[in-house]
Design a protein around this motif. Structure first.
Motif, PDB file in Angstrom:
ATOM      1  N   GLU A 168       0.818  -1.330  -0.149  1.00  0.00           N
ATOM      2  CA  GLU A 168       0.014  -0.009  -0.098  1.00  0.00           C
ATOM      3  C   GLU A 168       0.943   1.277   0.105  1.00  0.00           C
ATOM      4  N   ILE A 169       1.977   1.136   0.396  1.00  0.00           N
ATOM      5  CA  ILE A 169       2.830   2.469   0.678  1.00  0.00           C
ATOM      6  C   ILE A 169       3.487   2.565  -0.818  1.00  0.00           C
ATOM      7  N   ALA A 170       3.679   1.537  -1.532  1.00  0.00           N
ATOM      8  CA  ALA A 170       4.135   1.871  -3.168  1.00  0.00           C
ATOM      9  C   ALA A 170       2.881   2.294  -3.848  1.00  0.00           C
ATOM     10  N   GLU A 171       1.523   1.622  -3.705  1.00  0.00           N
ATOM     11  CA  GLU A 171       0.374   2.163  -4.541  1.00  0.00           C
ATOM     12  C   GLU A 171      -0.240   3.303  -4.240  1.00  0.00           C
ATOM     13  N   LYS A 172       0.250   3.846  -2.963  1.00  0.00           N
ATOM     14  CA  LYS A 172      -0.247   5.289  -2.611  1.00  0.00           C
ATOM     15  C   LYS A 172       1.111   6.374  -2.618  1.00  0.00           C
ATOM     16  N   LYS A 173       2.159   6.007  -3.093  1.00  0.00           N
ATOM     17  CA  LYS A 173       3.164   6.497  -3.020  1.00  0.00           C
ATOM     18  C   LYS A 173       3.572   7.316  -1.933  1.00  0.00           C
ATOM     19  N   VAL A 174       3.381   6.634  -0.761  1.00  0.00           N
ATOM     20  CA  VAL A 174       3.490   7.422   0.523  1.00  0.00           C
ATOM     21  C   VAL A 174       5.068   7.667   1.037  1.00  0.00           C
ATOM     22  N   PRO A 175       4.982   8.980   1.365  1.00  0.00           N
ATOM     23  CA  PRO A 175       6.572   9.443   1.776  1.00  0.00           C
ATOM     24  C   PRO A 175       7.068   8.675   3.206  1.00  0.00           C
ATOM     25  N   ALA A 176       7.343   7.448   2.832  1.00  0.00           N
ATOM     26  CA  ALA A 176       7.565   6.768   4.209  1.00  0.00           C
ATOM     27  C   ALA A 176       9.210   7.004   4.554  1.00  0.00           C
ATOM     28  N   ARG A 177       9.446   6.899   5.797  1.00  0.00           N
ATOM     29  CA  ARG A 177      10.791   6.760   6.112  1.00  0.00           C
ATOM     30  C   ARG A 177      11.132   5.502   6.672  1.00  0.00           C
ATOM     31  N   ILE A 178      11.986   4.927   6.100  1.00  0.00           N
ATOM     32  CA  ILE A 178      11.933   3.225   6.092  1.00  0.00           C
ATOM     33  C   ILE A 178      13.763   3.110   6.613  1.00  0.00           C
ATOM     34  N   ALA A 179      13.979   2.375   7.397  1.00  0.00           N
ATOM     35  CA  ALA A 179      15.288   1.883   7.834  1.00  0.00           C
ATOM     36  C   ALA A 179      15.362   0.377   7.831  1.00  0.00           C
ATOM     37  N   ILE A 180      16.491   0.023   7.277  1.00  0.00           N
ATOM     38  CA  ILE A 180      17.009  -1.605   7.406  1.00  0.00           C
ATOM     39  C   ILE A 180      18.489  -1.412   7.921  1.00  0.00           C
ATOM     40  N   ASN A 181      19.069  -2.849   8.166  1.00  0.00           N
ATOM     41  CA  ASN A 181      20.145  -2.791   8.688  1.00  0.00           C
ATOM     42  C   ASN A 181      21.307  -2.387   7.707  1.00  0.00           C
ATOM     43  N   GLN A 182      22.329  -2.003   8.447  1.00  0.00           N
ATOM     44  CA  GLN A 182      23.442  -1.502   7.929  1.00  0.00           C
ATOM     45  C   GLN A 182      24.021  -2.000   6.564  1.00  0.00           C
ATOM     46  N   GLN A 183      24.810  -1.259   5.647  1.00  0.00           N
ATOM     47  CA  GLN A 183      25.468  -1.942   4.651  1.00  0.00           C
ATOM     48  C   GLN A 183      26.560  -2.706   5.206  1.00  0.00           C
ATOM     49  N   GLY A 184      26.585  -3.932   4.550  1.00  0.00           N
ATOM     50  CA  GLY A 184      27.525  -4.950   4.853  1.00  0.00           C
ATOM     51  C   GLY A 184      27.038  -6.026   5.752  1.00  0.00           C
ATOM     52  N   ASN A 185      25.867  -5.792   6.492  1.00  0.00           N
ATOM     53  CA  ASN A 185      25.351  -6.658   6.966  1.00  0.00           C
ATOM     54  C   ASN A 185      24.309  -7.419   6.166  1.00  0.00           C
ATOM     55  N   LYS A 203      15.082   5.192  -4.677  1.00  0.00           N
ATOM     56  CA  LYS A 203      14.790   6.279  -5.780  1.00  0.00           C
ATOM     57  C   LYS A 203      13.285   6.781  -5.558  1.00  0.00           C
ATOM     58  N   LYS A 204      12.638   5.458  -5.541  1.00  0.00           N
ATOM     59  CA  LYS A 204      11.147   5.688  -5.512  1.00  0.00           C
ATOM     60  C   LYS A 204      10.587   6.688  -4.162  1.00  0.00           C
ATOM     61  N   LEU A 205      11.158   6.177  -2.906  1.00  0.00           N
ATOM     62  CA  LEU A 205      10.823   6.904  -1.748  1.00  0.00           C
ATOM     63  C   LEU A 205      11.432   8.315  -1.859  1.00  0.00           C
TER      64      LEU A 205
END
Length: 360
Positions: A168-185, A203-205
């Motif tokens: 739904e975030i993608a469908e509605k193009k919601v300005p979500a601030r998303i965090a995942i684990n650090q690069q290298g993990n 890019k889309k975010l």
């Protein structure tokens, strides 16, 4: 065997430590060289007979994660299991990282190394950070199988934009601030795959006014608590202490993923579907459909088939040690240990699991 020393903790202390989080915090790659090991063998392991009457102590070095993290607790459990079955045995613990441990085991610098599914798959494919393909890895067993992908979402964000899923975030193009684990993990690669399966990219975010941040768990949760982040994706046991702690101050939701996402993660990273039962967290009113990640014990080909057999036997004989780690693994079985997914069992370990009927 390395000279690195591992402090002795009681299982009670370890149990408390383990509740604070998973191995996702491990980082760094060891380059220390190993001396010859008592577990080393001569000749091809596959061709070696297994001496089931051998009772000699097992003395090896196990490369894990950061000191004090979840994997250091696992190292203590493995060492205790070996010692309980074969008195005088010990697995000396060395800090490392999943990706780095693959290299250490492959080169014979350590006898054992802890990794996760995604790290093993990336190594087999030769994906970054691996400069080559590692196609000859072998395992003693799967030490856990249900560190689940948990998508924690600020309740206020979900209600503001009327969204209940990544799709739904993608469908509605919601300005979500998303965090995942650090690069290298490499957990972060699986999390990013889940985002992309739902049409979400960095890019889309940005185009939608949101962001994708790659950071360690402490930074991500601090940002969630101060309203600078809306969603964090972790691979942790449920219940996870950080989720519970932050839910006290910040109203949270835990999102399921759709079947397409589960199928994609299964295809790309060999992750299995997993359900977090409702009520696992106080705020969780429904079952959450997600995927689970495995923790694997790699073994060097320099370890004899007999010692491989003894290591697998020790883990099964002392399943109570593993089950005491965390409520999420209280039902661990010999069949679970024998299921190492894309990483084949070492010949000696395979012989033991077949002997007890854990595999055919």
């Amino acid at each position: 065997m390395k000279n690195t020393k591992f402090s002795k903790w009681g299982l009670t202390i370890i149990g408390c430590t383990l509740l604070t989080g998973m191995v996702a915090c491990s980082n760094g790659e060891s380059t220390q060289k190993s001396n010859s090991s008592p577990a080393a063998n001569t000749g091809t392991v596959k061709s070696q007979p297994v001496d089931k009457t051998d009772t000699n102590a097992i003395k090896v070095t196990l490369a894990g994660g950061s000191v004090g993290g979840f994997w250091s607790g696992l190292g203590q459990v493995v060492s205790k299991s070996f010692a309980d079955s074969y008195p005088g045995s010990a697995a000396t613990y060395e800090p490392g990282s999943g990706a780095g441990n693959i290299k250490l085991v492959d080169e014979g610098q350590v006898e054992l190394g802890l990794i996760q599914d995604v790290e093993g798959i990336a190594a087999i494919k030769g994906l970054p950070p691996f400069a080559q393909k590692y196609e000859n890895m072998h395992a003693i067993g799967s030490i856990y199988q249900n560190a689940s992908m948990q998508i924690s979402v600020r309740d206020a964000f979900a209600k503001k934009y009327k969204v209940k899923s990544l799709k739904e975030i993608a469908e509605k193009k919601v300005p979500a601030r998303i965090a995942i684990n650090q690069q290298g993990n490499l957990n972060s690669l699986a999390a990013n795959t889940a985002l992309e399966a739902n049409g979400i990219t960095d890019k889309k975010l940005k185009d939608w006014g949101g962001s994708l941040t790659w950071e360690g768990s402490s930074q991500r949760w601090e940002a969630m608590g101060s309203n600078r982040m809306d969603i964090t994706i972790d691979f942790v046991f449920a219940p996870d202490a950080k989720v519970q702690e932050n839910a006290v101050q910040t109203d949270l939701q835990l999102w399921s993923v759709n079947q397409d996402t589960i199928d994609t993660l299964g295809k790309e990273w060999k992750l299995n579907a997993y359900t977090i039962p409702k009520g696992t967290y106080q705020f969780q009113k429904e079952d959450v459909q997600t995927v689970g990640i495995n923790g694997i014990i790699l073994v060097s080909d320099k370890v004899s088939a007999t010692d491989q057999y003894k290591m697998a036997k020790s883990l099964v004989d002392n399943l109570k040690n593993i089950q005491a780690l965390h409520p999420a693994v209280k039902n661990m079985t010999a069949e679970n240990l024998a299921d190492t997914g894309a990483i084949p069992l070492a010949p000696g370990a395979e012989a033991f699991y077949k002997e007890i009927g854990a595999i055919k």
